[in-house]
Design an enzyme around this catalytic site. Structure first.
Site, PDB file in Angstrom:
ATOM      1  N   HIS A  77       0.912  -1.179   0.020  1.00  0.00           N
ATOM      2  CA  HIS A  77       0.041   0.122   0.227  1.00  0.00           C
ATOM      3  C   HIS A  77       0.885   1.342  -0.033  1.00  0.00           C
ATOM      4  O   HIS A  77       0.703   2.148  -0.798  1.00  0.00           O
ATOM      5  CB  HIS A  77      -0.938   0.030   1.324  1.00  0.00           C
ATOM      6  CG  HIS A  77      -1.720   1.070   1.249  1.00  0.00           C
ATOM      7  ND1 HIS A  77      -2.958   1.140   0.479  1.00  0.00           N
ATOM      8  CD2 HIS A  77      -2.027   2.035   2.178  1.00  0.00           C
ATOM      9  CE1 HIS A  77      -3.633   2.232   0.647  1.00  0.00           C
ATOM     10  NE2 HIS A  77      -3.050   2.704   1.939  1.00  0.00           N
ATOM     11  N   GLN A  79       3.974   1.453  -0.854  1.00  0.00           N
ATOM     12  CA  GLN A  79       4.548   1.637  -2.317  1.00  0.00           C
ATOM     13  C   GLN A  79       3.667   2.082  -3.480  1.00  0.00           C
ATOM     14  O   GLN A  79       4.043   3.085  -4.322  1.00  0.00           O
ATOM     15  CB  GLN A  79       5.294   0.313  -2.761  1.00  0.00           C
ATOM     16  CG  GLN A  79       6.380  -0.188  -1.869  1.00  0.00           C
ATOM     17  CD  GLN A  79       7.666   0.786  -2.035  1.00  0.00           C
ATOM     18  OE1 GLN A  79       7.961   1.165  -2.893  1.00  0.00           O
ATOM     19  NE2 GLN A  79       8.052   1.036  -0.907  1.00  0.00           N
ATOM     20  N   HIS A  81       1.027   4.071  -2.830  1.00  0.00           N
ATOM     21  CA  HIS A  81       1.035   5.496  -2.872  1.00  0.00           C
ATOM     22  C   HIS A  81       2.278   6.373  -3.342  1.00  0.00           C
ATOM     23  O   HIS A  81       1.804   7.542  -4.052  1.00  0.00           O
ATOM     24  CB  HIS A  81       0.786   5.915  -1.262  1.00  0.00           C
ATOM     25  CG  HIS A  81      -0.607   5.843  -0.642  1.00  0.00           C
ATOM     26  ND1 HIS A  81      -1.328   6.985  -0.778  1.00  0.00           N
ATOM     27  CD2 HIS A  81      -1.116   5.122   0.053  1.00  0.00           C
ATOM     28  CE1 HIS A  81      -2.374   6.665  -0.189  1.00  0.00           C
ATOM     29  NE2 HIS A  81      -2.624   5.293   0.137  1.00  0.00           N
TER      30      HIS A  81
END
Length: 104
Positions: A77, A79, A81
């Site tokens: 998650h 990465q 973003h």
């Protein structure tokens, strides 16, 4: 999952989110032909993105030195973003250029 690992994940998410949000504010400023403010906001966005990237780089360095990083949904998650913020920032830079050309 230890607190240090969670702090790393949250650091990536927070800084990437800030970078994306600032880039969006820059785009809104460019829409209003306020290119000075757009440039200022993009500089702030770049700083936030650099901070997120530095956290990631530290992790990559440790991995290269043999210190394995646990991979879980939280890290995926984070990465996600980061990559979304990078892509969005690149797109906003191009759009600001177009708004500047259109304003002339």
């Amino acid at each position: 999952m230890d607190d240090q690992y969670l702090n790393v994940i949250m650091g990536i998410i927070m800084n990437a989110g800030n970078a994306k949000g600032l880039a969006h504010e820059a785009l809104e400023s460019a829409k209003q032909n306020d290119f000075e403010k757009a440039n200022q906001l993009m500089a702030e966005s770049n700083q936030s993105l650099a901070e997120a990237h530095n956290v990631q780089s530290e992790m990559l360095t440790k991995e290269a030195q043999g210190e394995h990083t646990e991979m879980n949904l939280y890290m995926v998650h984070a990465q996600d973003h980061l990559m979304t913020a990078i892509t969005y920032q690149d797109l906003v830079k191009e759009l600001i250029t177009l708004y500047k050309k259109n304003a002339q």
